[in-house]
Design a protein around this motif. Structure first.
Motif, PDB file in Angstrom:
ATOM      1  N   VAL A   8     -14.136  -4.991  -0.121  1.00  0.00           N
ATOM      2  CA  VAL A   8     -13.506  -3.813   0.468  1.00  0.00           C
ATOM      3  C   VAL A   8     -14.599  -2.929   1.047  1.00  0.00           C
ATOM      4  CG1 VAL A   8     -12.044  -1.797   0.060  1.00  0.00           C
ATOM      5  CG2 VAL A   8     -11.622  -3.928  -1.212  1.00  0.00           C
ATOM      6  N   ASN A   9     -14.541  -2.742   2.342  1.00  0.00           N
ATOM      7  CA  ASN A   9     -15.543  -1.925   3.043  1.00  0.00           C
ATOM      8  C   ASN A   9     -16.963  -2.378   2.703  1.00  0.00           C
ATOM      9  OD1 ASN A   9     -13.400  -0.453   4.116  1.00  0.00           O
ATOM     10  ND2 ASN A   9     -13.457   1.030   2.452  1.00  0.00           N
ATOM     11  N   ASP A  10     -17.154  -3.696   2.749  1.00  0.00           N
ATOM     12  CA  ASP A  10     -18.442  -4.349   2.503  1.00  0.00           C
ATOM     13  C   ASP A  10     -18.918  -4.251   1.055  1.00  0.00           C
ATOM     14  OD1 ASP A  10     -18.657  -5.170   5.201  1.00  0.00           O
ATOM     15  OD2 ASP A  10     -19.457  -3.207   5.751  1.00  0.00           O
ATOM     16  N   GLN A  11     -18.048  -3.902   0.134  1.00  0.00           N
ATOM     17  CA  GLN A  11     -18.369  -3.838  -1.297  1.00  0.00           C
ATOM     18  C   GLN A  11     -17.562  -4.905  -2.028  1.00  0.00           C
ATOM     19  OE1 GLN A  11     -21.047  -0.993  -1.967  1.00  0.00           O
ATOM     20  NE2 GLN A  11     -19.565  -0.676  -3.574  1.00  0.00           N
ATOM     21  N   SER A  24      -1.805  -1.656  -0.966  1.00  0.00           N
ATOM     22  CA  SER A  24      -1.951  -0.197  -0.962  1.00  0.00           C
ATOM     23  C   SER A  24      -2.088   0.345  -2.387  1.00  0.00           C
ATOM     24  CB  SER A  24      -0.799   0.492  -0.222  1.00  0.00           C
ATOM     25  OG  SER A  24       0.437   0.258  -0.838  1.00  0.00           O
ATOM     26  N   ASP A  25      -1.374  -0.236  -3.345  1.00  0.00           N
ATOM     27  CA  ASP A  25      -1.529   0.171  -4.755  1.00  0.00           C
ATOM     28  C   ASP A  25      -2.961  -0.090  -5.220  1.00  0.00           C
ATOM     29  OD1 ASP A  25       1.211   0.796  -4.991  1.00  0.00           O
ATOM     30  OD2 ASP A  25       1.709  -1.213  -5.732  1.00  0.00           O
ATOM     31  N   LEU A  26      -3.469  -1.277  -4.920  1.00  0.00           N
ATOM     32  CA  LEU A  26      -4.838  -1.632  -5.309  1.00  0.00           C
ATOM     33  C   LEU A  26      -5.839  -0.652  -4.710  1.00  0.00           C
ATOM     34  CD1 LEU A  26      -6.413  -5.165  -5.250  1.00  0.00           C
ATOM     35  CD2 LEU A  26      -7.600  -3.230  -4.290  1.00  0.00           C
ATOM     36  N   LEU A  27      -5.712  -0.399  -3.422  1.00  0.00           N
ATOM     37  CA  LEU A  27      -6.674   0.466  -2.732  1.00  0.00           C
ATOM     38  C   LEU A  27      -6.596   1.907  -3.223  1.00  0.00           C
ATOM     39  CD1 LEU A  27      -6.218  -0.941   0.872  1.00  0.00           C
ATOM     40  CD2 LEU A  27      -8.190  -1.312  -0.641  1.00  0.00           C
ATOM     41  N   ARG A  28      -5.400   2.448  -3.305  1.00  0.00           N
ATOM     42  CA  ARG A  28      -5.246   3.860  -3.651  1.00  0.00           C
ATOM     43  C   ARG A  28      -5.416   4.121  -5.149  1.00  0.00           C
ATOM     44  NH1 ARG A  28      -3.497   7.368  -0.035  1.00  0.00           N
ATOM     45  NH2 ARG A  28      -2.485   8.665  -1.611  1.00  0.00           N
ATOM     46  N   GLU A  29      -4.799   3.292  -5.981  1.00  0.00           N
ATOM     47  CA  GLU A  29      -4.773   3.567  -7.415  1.00  0.00           C
ATOM     48  C   GLU A  29      -5.949   2.967  -8.173  1.00  0.00           C
ATOM     49  OE1 GLU A  29      -0.868   2.519  -8.835  1.00  0.00           O
ATOM     50  OE2 GLU A  29       0.063   3.600  -7.164  1.00  0.00           O
ATOM     51  N   LYS A  30      -6.352   1.770  -7.816  1.00  0.00           N
ATOM     52  CA  LYS A  30      -7.439   1.106  -8.545  1.00  0.00           C
ATOM     53  C   LYS A  30      -8.812   1.462  -7.988  1.00  0.00           C
ATOM     54  CE  LYS A  30      -4.390  -1.648 -10.700  1.00  0.00           C
ATOM     55  NZ  LYS A  30      -4.072  -1.644 -12.081  1.00  0.00           N
ATOM     56  N   GLY A  46       3.715   2.221   9.355  1.00  0.00           N
ATOM     57  CA  GLY A  46       2.344   1.961   9.778  1.00  0.00           C
ATOM     58  C   GLY A  46       1.294   2.907   9.231  1.00  0.00           C
ATOM     59  N   ALA A  47       1.691   3.897   8.444  1.00  0.00           N
ATOM     60  CA  ALA A  47       0.717   4.860   7.918  1.00  0.00           C
ATOM     61  C   ALA A  47      -0.322   4.189   7.021  1.00  0.00           C
ATOM     62  CB  ALA A  47       1.429   5.971   7.149  1.00  0.00           C
ATOM     63  N   CYS A  48       0.028   3.083   6.405  1.00  0.00           N
ATOM     64  CA  CYS A  48      -0.859   2.415   5.448  1.00  0.00           C
ATOM     65  C   CYS A  48      -1.663   1.278   6.078  1.00  0.00           C
ATOM     66  CB  CYS A  48      -0.043   1.877   4.280  1.00  0.00           C
ATOM     67  SG  CYS A  48       1.081   0.547   4.753  1.00  0.00           S
ATOM     68  N   SER A  59      -0.433  -2.346   4.456  1.00  0.00           N
ATOM     69  CA  SER A  59      -0.889  -2.655   3.098  1.00  0.00           C
ATOM     70  C   SER A  59       0.191  -2.475   2.043  1.00  0.00           C
ATOM     71  CB  SER A  59      -2.119  -1.828   2.745  1.00  0.00           C
ATOM     72  OG  SER A  59      -1.837  -0.448   2.745  1.00  0.00           O
ATOM     73  N   CYS A  60       1.247  -1.737   2.363  1.00  0.00           N
ATOM     74  CA  CYS A  60       2.315  -1.521   1.377  1.00  0.00           C
ATOM     75  C   CYS A  60       3.181  -2.760   1.173  1.00  0.00           C
ATOM     76  CB  CYS A  60       3.173  -0.322   1.755  1.00  0.00           C
ATOM     77  SG  CYS A  60       4.233  -0.581   3.206  1.00  0.00           S
ATOM     78  N   ILE A  61       3.129  -3.722   2.106  1.00  0.00           N
ATOM     79  CA  ILE A  61       3.962  -4.922   1.953  1.00  0.00           C
ATOM     80  C   ILE A  61       3.138  -6.199   1.766  1.00  0.00           C
ATOM     81  CG2 ILE A  61       6.012  -3.988   3.089  1.00  0.00           C
ATOM     82  CD1 ILE A  61       5.148  -5.531   5.626  1.00  0.00           C
ATOM     83  N   VAL A  62       1.829  -6.034   1.573  1.00  0.00           N
ATOM     84  CA  VAL A  62       0.969  -7.173   1.277  1.00  0.00           C
ATOM     85  C   VAL A  62       0.724  -7.182  -0.223  1.00  0.00           C
ATOM     86  CG1 VAL A  62      -1.332  -8.169   1.598  1.00  0.00           C
ATOM     87  CG2 VAL A  62      -0.158  -7.088   3.529  1.00  0.00           C
ATOM     88  N   LEU A  63       1.030  -8.281  -0.874  1.00  0.00           N
ATOM     89  CA  LEU A  63       0.789  -8.370  -2.318  1.00  0.00           C
ATOM     90  C   LEU A  63      -0.710  -8.435  -2.580  1.00  0.00           C
ATOM     91  CD1 LEU A  63       3.552 -10.832  -3.521  1.00  0.00           C
ATOM     92  CD2 LEU A  63       3.416  -8.366  -3.949  1.00  0.00           C
ATOM     93  N   ALA A  64      -1.178  -7.593  -3.476  1.00  0.00           N
ATOM     94  CA  ALA A  64      -2.609  -7.532  -3.805  1.00  0.00           C
ATOM     95  C   ALA A  64      -3.116  -8.885  -4.297  1.00  0.00           C
ATOM     96  CB  ALA A  64      -2.860  -6.444  -4.844  1.00  0.00           C
ATOM     97  N   ALA A  65      -2.319  -9.579  -5.086  1.00  0.00           N
ATOM     98  CA  ALA A  65      -2.735 -10.871  -5.634  1.00  0.00           C
ATOM     99  C   ALA A  65      -3.003 -11.898  -4.537  1.00  0.00           C
ATOM    100  CB  ALA A  65      -1.671 -11.398  -6.596  1.00  0.00           C
TER     101      ALA A  65
END
Length: 159
Positions: A8-11, A24-30, A46-48, A59-65
């Motif tokens: 994520v962002n080269d990390q 979006s949960d992963l990015l915002r919450e984790k 499209g806000a996410c 990102s709200c409809i892409v499963l983090a897994a």
């Protein structure tokens, strides 16, 4: 819980997520990357928008897994990006933002549009932005900003 390893962002990141967690949960919450916003939680506004392996996604409809091994770029990952600096400046100069809620998604989409089209026509910009909802600006400033930034970036005409 499932461990997801992604960049994520080269990390490099390793995060445990529930099977139902969205990107979006992963990015915002984790990861506390709250620059992008979640508006509808259904992929309609499209806000996410972030870039997943170089492609803009809601990102709200892409499963983090499903992002294991992927590269993600958020609005925070554009802080030192010369192209994004130009786009941001034109958004400011062309009055392409008001409340700012949609702006991170619009900016991420703008970079993609310019990267793919070079200097897009007004119709191309409007077509590409059709999934990005802005309730404040009426899109005229946004379209003008993207076209002006594209011309500056690609050296085609006046800004």
């Amino acid at each position: 819980m499932v461990e997801v390893k992604l960049t994520v962002n080269d990390q490099e990141e390793a995060v445990f997520v529930d099977a139902r967690d969205s990107l979006s949960d992963l990015l915002r919450e984790k990861l506390q990357l709250t620059g992008m916003h979640v508006g509808c939680d259904h992929g309609a506004c499209g806000a996410c928008t972030v870039h997943l392996d170089g492609t803009p996604v809601r990102s709200c409809i892409v499963l983090a897994a499903r992002c294991d091994g992927s590269k993600v770029r958020t609005i925070e990952g554009t802080r030192n990006d010369a192209m994004m600096d130009i786009v941001r400046r034109h958004f400011h100069e062309k009055h392409a933002l008001q409340c700012g809620f949609c702006t991170p998604g619009m900016l991420m989409m703008s970079i993609d549009i310019i990267s793919r089209y070079g200097v897009p026509s007004e119709n191309q910009v409007r077509s590409e932005l059709s999934g990005q909802i802005c309730r404040c600006t009426g899109y005229m400033g946004i379209v003008a900003a993207i076209q002006a930034a594209a011309r500056e970036i690609n050296g085609n005409g006046d800004n």
